[in-house]
Design a protein around this motif. Structure first.
Motif, PDB file in Angstrom:
ATOM      1  N   LEU A  35      11.275  13.979  -9.066  1.00  0.00           N
ATOM      2  CA  LEU A  35       9.947  13.579  -9.530  1.00  0.00           C
ATOM      3  C   LEU A  35       9.886  12.076  -9.761  1.00  0.00           C
ATOM      4  O   LEU A  35       8.896  11.418  -9.421  1.00  0.00           O
ATOM      5  N   GLN A  36      10.923  11.506 -10.336  1.00  0.00           N
ATOM      6  CA  GLN A  36      10.923  10.067 -10.603  1.00  0.00           C
ATOM      7  C   GLN A  36      10.813   9.259  -9.317  1.00  0.00           C
ATOM      8  O   GLN A  36      10.135   8.221  -9.276  1.00  0.00           O
ATOM      9  N   LEU A  37      11.455   9.711  -8.248  1.00  0.00           N
ATOM     10  CA  LEU A  37      11.330   9.025  -6.960  1.00  0.00           C
ATOM     11  C   LEU A  37       9.890   9.046  -6.457  1.00  0.00           C
ATOM     12  O   LEU A  37       9.381   8.039  -5.943  1.00  0.00           O
ATOM     13  N   VAL A  38       9.231  10.192  -6.610  1.00  0.00           N
ATOM     14  CA  VAL A  38       7.848  10.315  -6.156  1.00  0.00           C
ATOM     15  C   VAL A  38       6.942   9.420  -6.991  1.00  0.00           C
ATOM     16  O   VAL A  38       6.055   8.729  -6.462  1.00  0.00           O
ATOM     17  N   LEU A  39       7.142   9.408  -8.304  1.00  0.00           N
ATOM     18  CA  LEU A  39       6.325   8.558  -9.176  1.00  0.00           C
ATOM     19  C   LEU A  39       6.488   7.085  -8.806  1.00  0.00           C
ATOM     20  O   LEU A  39       5.504   6.334  -8.756  1.00  0.00           O
ATOM     21  N   GLN A  40       7.702   6.671  -8.531  1.00  0.00           N
ATOM     22  CA  GLN A  40       7.939   5.273  -8.163  1.00  0.00           C
ATOM     23  C   GLN A  40       7.233   4.925  -6.848  1.00  0.00           C
ATOM     24  O   GLN A  40       6.656   3.842  -6.698  1.00  0.00           O
ATOM     25  N   ALA A  41       7.277   5.847  -5.891  1.00  0.00           N
ATOM     26  CA  ALA A  41       6.613   5.594  -4.608  1.00  0.00           C
ATOM     27  C   ALA A  41       5.098   5.507  -4.786  1.00  0.00           C
ATOM     28  O   ALA A  41       4.431   4.674  -4.145  1.00  0.00           O
ATOM     29  N   LEU A  42       4.541   6.343  -5.654  1.00  0.00           N
ATOM     30  CA  LEU A  42       3.101   6.297  -5.906  1.00  0.00           C
ATOM     31  C   LEU A  42       2.711   5.002  -6.606  1.00  0.00           C
ATOM     32  O   LEU A  42       1.676   4.401  -6.296  1.00  0.00           O
ATOM     33  N   ARG A  43       3.535   4.544  -7.538  1.00  0.00           N
ATOM     34  CA  ARG A  43       3.245   3.280  -8.218  1.00  0.00           C
ATOM     35  C   ARG A  43       3.250   2.119  -7.215  1.00  0.00           C
ATOM     36  O   ARG A  43       2.372   1.238  -7.253  1.00  0.00           O
ATOM     37  N   ALA A  44       4.227   2.119  -6.321  1.00  0.00           N
ATOM     38  CA  ALA A  44       4.305   1.049  -5.325  1.00  0.00           C
ATOM     39  C   ALA A  44       3.108   1.097  -4.381  1.00  0.00           C
ATOM     40  O   ALA A  44       2.533   0.053  -4.033  1.00  0.00           O
ATOM     41  N   ALA A  45       2.724   2.288  -3.949  1.00  0.00           N
ATOM     42  CA  ALA A  45       1.559   2.414  -3.064  1.00  0.00           C
ATOM     43  C   ALA A  45       0.292   1.991  -3.780  1.00  0.00           C
ATOM     44  O   ALA A  45      -0.569   1.321  -3.197  1.00  0.00           O
ATOM     45  N   ALA A  46       0.156   2.356  -5.047  1.00  0.00           N
ATOM     46  CA  ALA A  46      -1.037   1.977  -5.818  1.00  0.00           C
ATOM     47  C   ALA A  46      -1.129   0.465  -5.989  1.00  0.00           C
ATOM     48  O   ALA A  46      -2.219  -0.104  -5.964  1.00  0.00           O
ATOM     49  N   ALA A  47       0.003  -0.192  -6.146  1.00  0.00           N
ATOM     50  CA  ALA A  47       0.003  -1.652  -6.296  1.00  0.00           C
ATOM     51  C   ALA A  47      -0.562  -2.320  -5.045  1.00  0.00           C
ATOM     52  O   ALA A  47      -1.175  -3.396  -5.136  1.00  0.00           O
ATOM     53  N   GLU A  48      -0.381  -1.700  -3.880  1.00  0.00           N
ATOM     54  CA  GLU A  48      -0.919  -2.251  -2.647  1.00  0.00           C
ATOM     55  C   GLU A  48      -2.433  -2.020  -2.518  1.00  0.00           C
ATOM     56  O   GLU A  48      -3.111  -2.736  -1.815  1.00  0.00           O
ATOM     57  N   LEU A  49      -2.934  -0.985  -3.231  1.00  0.00           N
ATOM     58  CA  LEU A  49      -4.331  -0.608  -3.100  1.00  0.00           C
ATOM     59  C   LEU A  49      -5.219  -1.125  -4.215  1.00  0.00           C
ATOM     60  O   LEU A  49      -6.434  -1.238  -4.051  1.00  0.00           O
ATOM     61  N   ALA A  50      -4.628  -1.411  -5.366  1.00  0.00           N
ATOM     62  CA  ALA A  50      -5.420  -1.798  -6.533  1.00  0.00           C
ATOM     63  C   ALA A  50      -6.188  -3.080  -6.259  1.00  0.00           C
ATOM     64  O   ALA A  50      -5.657  -4.010  -5.644  1.00  0.00           O
ATOM     65  N   PRO A  51      -7.451  -3.151  -6.684  1.00  0.00           N
ATOM     66  CA  PRO A  51      -8.230  -4.382  -6.470  1.00  0.00           C
ATOM     67  C   PRO A  51      -7.632  -5.541  -7.244  1.00  0.00           C
ATOM     68  O   PRO A  51      -7.111  -5.362  -8.337  1.00  0.00           O
ATOM     69  N   THR A  52      -7.666  -6.721  -6.672  1.00  0.00           N
ATOM     70  CA  THR A  52      -7.111  -7.900  -7.313  1.00  0.00           C
ATOM     71  C   THR A  52      -8.193  -8.671  -8.045  1.00  0.00           C
ATOM     72  O   THR A  52      -9.381  -8.499  -7.804  1.00  0.00           O
ATOM     73  N   THR A  79      -6.429   9.840   1.532  1.00  0.00           N
ATOM     74  CA  THR A  79      -6.697   8.940   2.646  1.00  0.00           C
ATOM     75  C   THR A  79      -5.801   7.710   2.627  1.00  0.00           C
ATOM     76  O   THR A  79      -5.435   7.191   3.687  1.00  0.00           O
ATOM     77  N   GLU A  80      -5.424   7.243   1.424  1.00  0.00           N
ATOM     78  CA  GLU A  80      -4.640   6.012   1.339  1.00  0.00           C
ATOM     79  C   GLU A  80      -3.421   6.152   0.435  1.00  0.00           C
ATOM     80  O   GLU A  80      -2.290   5.906   0.863  1.00  0.00           O
ATOM     81  N   LEU A  81      -3.631   6.548  -0.808  1.00  0.00           N
ATOM     82  CA  LEU A  81      -2.558   6.509  -1.799  1.00  0.00           C
ATOM     83  C   LEU A  81      -1.394   7.416  -1.423  1.00  0.00           C
ATOM     84  O   LEU A  81      -0.242   6.958  -1.297  1.00  0.00           O
TER      85      LEU A  81
END
Length: 313
Positions: A296-313, A116-118
């Motif tokens: 794969l490294q490109l995909v991992l980097q994109a997931l890390r960036a997306a997760a940083a936007e979603l992670a609770p602060t 739905t988001e990540l």
């Protein structure tokens, strides 16, 4: 290497990819006749292939009869065959992708919690950057995703992590927590009253199968409230079907926090203030320790960036 092991190694070198493909067909069809029909060849040819395979591995894999009966040696040989055949198909996809200008293909197994988001954020990020990675995405519950991954049918798992994610030979990265929530249709009676687990137990439930970790967490919550485990109206893993049933019936379900927020934003469902006794692991990603390809490294980097936007602060 001692003599028996050396001899076995020499014999195994006789196996070709075609041997392994035919072995998988024999195991699937359960008889030489059916396998021959699937291959559009004669049964003696299939018998010869099987004889060559058993000679190479040094053990009998089937007890012959009208229907073949597997010996205890078949299971490990099948696991090896599945991995090798999957790897060869992956190589073909990689070569096709590279020929088309891509860095390679990444096959992603995604659970609902990521869809739905990540994962959409990560994929849109890759698209906007004109990423040269070719992507394939399969959605399933954890059991199906892990089965595909263990057979080398997937390169990356994105979803809720459990103990399998920390097995030897795997790389695992936790991205953020995500608590489950209870959802119902917008006009459900519980939205007009103070929801409790006792009241919720009186309504029909849409649940995942019993072997899933989330189902066990739901059962534990009911037991903690002094209630018997929830009896499902339906056991279903299809998100779209579940959404329609929840919208048009008085049923309840437990979904990821990400899915609950998404459905609520769409105006389809509403969350109830009920919490499980325990939750079922954070959201993260898992990949093979021997896979460090650029795609794969490109995909991992994109997931890390997306997760940083979603992670609770």
């Amino acid at each position: 290497m001692d003599e028996p092991n050396a001899q076995l190694g020499l014999h195994l070198r006789r196996l070709r990819l075609r041997h392994l493909e035919i072995l998988l067909l024999i195991a699937r069809h359960g008889s030489l006749t059916a396998t021959a029909q699937a291959l559009d060849c004669g049964q003696p040819a299939v018998s010869q292939w099987l004889a060559e395979i058993e000679s190479a591995v040094g053990v009998s894999l089937f007890v012959r009869g009208r229907q073949l009966k597997a010996t205890p040696h078949l299971a490990p040989v099948l696991r090896h065959a599945q991995r090798v055949v999957a790897a060869s198909r992956r190589l073909a996809h990689e070569l096709e992708a590279v020929s088309g200008g891509a860095l390679g293909t990444v096959r992603i197994g995604s659970m609902v919690v990521a869809n739905t988001e990540l994962l959409p954020r990560a994929l849109l990020r890759l698209h906007s950057a004109a990423s040269p990675a070719r992507l394939e995405v399969v959605e399933d519950i954890a059991q199906g995703i892990w089965e595909r991954f263990e057979q080398r049918g997937l390169d990356l798992i994105v979803g809720r992590l459990d103990e399998r994610a920390f097995s030897p030979g795997l790389r695992t990265e936790v991205l953020y927590p995500d608590s489950h929530c209870v959802v119902a249709g917008r006009r459900h009676p519980l939205h007009r009253a103070k929801p409790t687990w006792v009241r919720a137990a009186a309504y029909p439930w849409i649940l995942l199968p019993r072997q899933t970790e989330l189902r066990r967490a739901i059962d534990a919550t009911f037991l903690d409230q002094g209630l018997p485990p929830a009896m499902p109206w339906i056991e279903c893993t299809a998100p779209i079907l579940n959404l329609r049933l929840l919208r048009d019936s008085p049923s309840l379900a437990v979904v990821s926090g990400a899915a609950g927020r998404y459905y609520e934003a769409l105006g389809a469902l509403k969350r109830l203030p009920l919490a499980l006794k325990y939750d079922v692991g954070p959201v993260g990603m898992v990949w093979s320790g021997d896979d460090d390809g650029p795609a794969l490294q490109l995909v991992l980097q994109a997931l890390r960036a997306a997760a940083a936007e979603l992670a609770p602060t």
